[in-house]
Design a protein around this motif. Structure first.
Motif, short mmCIF file in Angstrom:
data_model
loop_
_atom_site.label_atom_id
_atom_site.label_comp_id
_atom_site.label_asym_id
_atom_site.label_seq_id
_atom_site.Cartn_x
_atom_site.Cartn_y
_atom_site.Cartn_z
N LEU A 60 0.99 -1.10 0.56
CA LEU A 60 0.81 -0.09 0.15
C LEU A 60 0.71 1.51 0.19
CD1 LEU A 60 -2.45 -0.76 2.47
CD2 LEU A 60 -3.03 -0.86 -0.02
N MET A 142 -5.92 -8.04 6.89
CA MET A 142 -5.10 -6.66 7.61
C MET A 142 -5.81 -5.36 6.85
SD MET A 142 -3.28 -7.19 9.91
CE MET A 142 -1.94 -5.91 9.89
N LYS A 178 -15.79 3.47 8.21
CA LYS A 178 -15.48 3.41 6.96
C LYS A 178 -13.46 3.72 7.24
CE LYS A 178 -18.74 1.21 4.48
NZ LYS A 178 -20.22 1.45 5.77
N ASN A 180 -10.45 5.59 5.15
CA ASN A 180 -11.28 6.22 3.32
C ASN A 180 -10.00 5.17 2.76
OD1 ASN A 180 -7.99 6.00 4.32
ND2 ASN A 180 -7.26 8.12 3.70
N LYS B 11 -4.29 0.08 15.56
CA LYS B 11 -5.51 0.15 14.82
C LYS B 11 -6.29 0.28 16.23
CE LYS B 11 -4.48 -3.76 11.90
NZ LYS B 11 -4.20 -4.53 11.10
N GLY B 130 -19.26 6.52 3.83
CA GLY B 130 -17.64 5.94 3.83
C GLY B 130 -16.49 7.39 3.31
N SER B 132 -13.62 9.59 4.90
CA SER B 132 -12.28 9.26 5.90
C SER B 132 -12.62 10.17 6.95
CB SER B 132 -11.15 10.04 5.19
OG SER B 132 -11.15 11.81 5.85
N PHE B 147 -3.18 10.66 8.61
CA PHE B 147 -3.10 10.04 7.87
C PHE B 147 -3.50 8.90 8.42
CE2 PHE B 147 -2.88 7.78 3.89
CZ PHE B 147 -1.70 6.55 3.92
N GLN B 148 -4.59 8.00 7.48
CA GLN B 148 -5.16 6.71 8.44
C GLN B 148 -4.88 5.92 6.92
OE1 GLN B 148 -9.10 5.21 9.00
NE2 GLN B 148 -8.02 4.16 10.82
N THR B 149 -4.22 4.42 7.09
CA THR B 149 -3.53 3.29 6.35
C THR B 149 -5.06 2.58 5.75
OG1 THR B 149 -2.67 1.78 7.60
CG2 THR B 149 -1.55 3.12 6.43
N LEU B 150 -4.68 2.35 4.72
CA LEU B 150 -6.39 0.93 4.80
C LEU B 150 -5.77 0.22 6.35
CD1 LEU B 150 -6.16 0.43 1.26
CD2 LEU B 150 -7.63 1.73 2.41
N THR B 151 -4.88 -0.35 6.22
CA THR B 151 -4.77 -1.39 7.17
C THR B 151 -5.44 -0.71 8.83
OG1 THR B 151 -2.25 -0.42 7.25
CG2 THR B 151 -3.07 -2.74 6.32
N ILE B 153 -3.51 1.99 10.42
CA ILE B 153 -2.44 2.47 11.60
C ILE B 153 -2.67 3.95 10.89
CG2 ILE B 153 -0.18 2.86 12.15
CD1 ILE B 153 -0.75 0.02 12.30
N TYR B 174 4.40 6.08 6.28
CA TYR B 174 4.26 5.12 5.93
C TYR B 174 5.25 4.23 5.08
CZ TYR B 174 0.16 1.81 4.40
OH TYR B 174 -0.13 1.20 4.66
N SER B 178 7.53 0.55 6.65
CA SER B 178 6.95 -0.50 6.14
C SER B 178 7.87 -0.59 5.78
CB SER B 178 5.98 -0.50 5.21
OG SER B 178 6.75 0.11 3.99
#
Lengths: 180, 219
Positions: A60, A142, A178, A180, B11, B130, B132, B147-151, B153, B174, B178
């Motif tokens: 990602l 995840m 949800k 983003n 999370k 939906g 953010s 900034f929130q990641t799709l996972t 964090i 980020y 990673s």
């Protein structure tokens, strides 16, 4: 991997032979450690899961993709972006159910098995690349998508193509807020 | 120093990493005679200046040390109540150090969890589906970018309001996470990040972002 284009930030390349040999050594050692094929497969899946939960953030961060809004988008993303980024191949995606939650990735080239001809007779039900299934499963978990990932067909076992099946299960949680 | 701090929230809303990047604020230590010009009052567990700002000592500054010895909340090092001590003319002249109270790590943990909840509330309040969560919080002295990641964090950066390029800095953080946290096999997910390489690379990225100044980093 060293042949993948597009990772311009990579300063140091590692040889793909090293990866293939390492993976082969891993599977060979697991075969020595476990008698039953199912145990080896489970172990590979578990290892893959551990890789997947970490790999997803790397994917990602580097690909900067937007959130996928449907299962088919997700499957396309895995095949066209993720596989390309990490293995340098682009499997084709087909949807194999009317419910829209079962997909197949058909791999015509798989770098991990480039030097493997066929499985030995006593290891007939070994899924050589089961690590990949675990990786996909861990990565999807995840981002809150529960899925079952298995090999439906395997060239090493004599099938025509190598096919990975992804079945998306009900969303793990139904969150009101949800991401983003 | 235009970037003040970086917070990484996991999370579950727990703080897993925190870095303060600003130069330590100057504390003011002076000798005073009776009576004190400041109006002091207790606040939380500290004694705070309520009125009477002068000579570098501002409203909101806490009493940090009396006669060289650090105070313990509202009590001096030898256990006397600070306010009582300072209202007794016999103790003067006294040397007091005033300064901005720095957040303790417990307070940071609490604030991070609170922000995590507010972030979720933000996305629920939205009239759009939906949406953010909170991406930016602006005050007159700093801007908070999240900034929130799709996972799940969250990376939170507090910076000067004029500092540009924070979006790309958040993406860079980020990437650093990673790389140096996740690829470290001895780092367990969701746990506090104690990776030296992560620290070093993060500080480097902050310096690069700051040097770029108000115009943002060049691509």
């Amino acid at each position: 991997m060293s042949r993948t284009p597009g990772r311009k930030q990579e300063n140091h390349k590692i040889s793909r032979e090293l990866l293939v040999l390492t993976y082969g050594a891993l599977v060979a050692q697991l075969c020595k450690d476990y008698e039953k094929d199912e145990d080896v497969n489970t172990c590979l899946d578990r290892m893959g899961y551990g890789i997947g939960v970490r790999l997803i953030d790397d994917f990602l961060a580097r690909s900067a993709v937007k959130k996928c809004r449907s299962y088919s988008e997700t499957a396309e993303m895995i095949a066209q972006v993720a596989f390309k980024m990490y293995l340098g191949v682009t499997p084709s995606v087909t949807c194999s159910s009317t419910a829209g939650n079962e997909f197949s990735l058909i791999l015509d080239k798989n770098p991990l098995v480039d030097f493997v001809e066929e499985l030995p007779a006593e290891r007939a039900s070994l899924c050589y690349c089961n690590l990949l299934c675990g990786v996909i499963r861990g990565a999807l978990e995840m981002v809150h998508l529960a899925a079952e990932v298995t090999f439906l067909q395997d060239r090493l076992k004599g099938d025509a193509v190598t096919e990975i099946g992804i079945t998306f299960l009900r969303k793990a949680e139904d969150r009101k807020h949800k991401r983003n | 120093m235009a970037i003040f701090s970086v917070y990484v929230v996991n999370k579950a809303g727990g703080l897993i990493y925190q870095l303060d990047h600003y130069a330590p604020r100057a504390d003011t230590e002076k000798t005073f005679s009776f009576p004190l010009d400041f109006v002091l009052r207790p606040h939380d567990e500290r004694v705070v200046v309520a009125f009477g700002q002068r000579d570098g000592v501002r409203v909101g500054h806490a009493v940090l040390a009396v006669n060289g010895a650090e105070v313990n909340g509202r009590f001096t090092a030898d256990g006397k109540d600070v306010l009582e001590f300072l209202s007794n003319p016999a103790n003067y002249p006294v040397s007091i150090r005033f300064g901005r109270h720095r957040l303790s790590s417990n307070e940071k943990l609490m604030l991070a969890s609170m922000f995590h909840s507010l972030f979720a509330i933000g996305s629920q309040l939205s009239p759009e589906v939906g949406s953010s969560g909170i991406e930016m919080l602006e005050t007159d002295t700093f801007k908070l970018h999240c900034f929130q990641t799709l996972t799940g964090i969250k990376f939170v950066v507090l910076a000067d309001p004029r500092q540009a390029g924070i979006d790309s800095l958040l993406r860079k953080i980020y990437e650093i996470y990673s790389d140096f946290a996740l690829k470290n096999p001895f780092y367990s997910l969701e746990m506090p990040i104690r990776c030296e390489l992560f620290d070093q690379n993060l500080k480097l990225a902050l310096e690069v972002a700051e040097k770029a100044g108000p115009f943002g980093p060049g691509s």
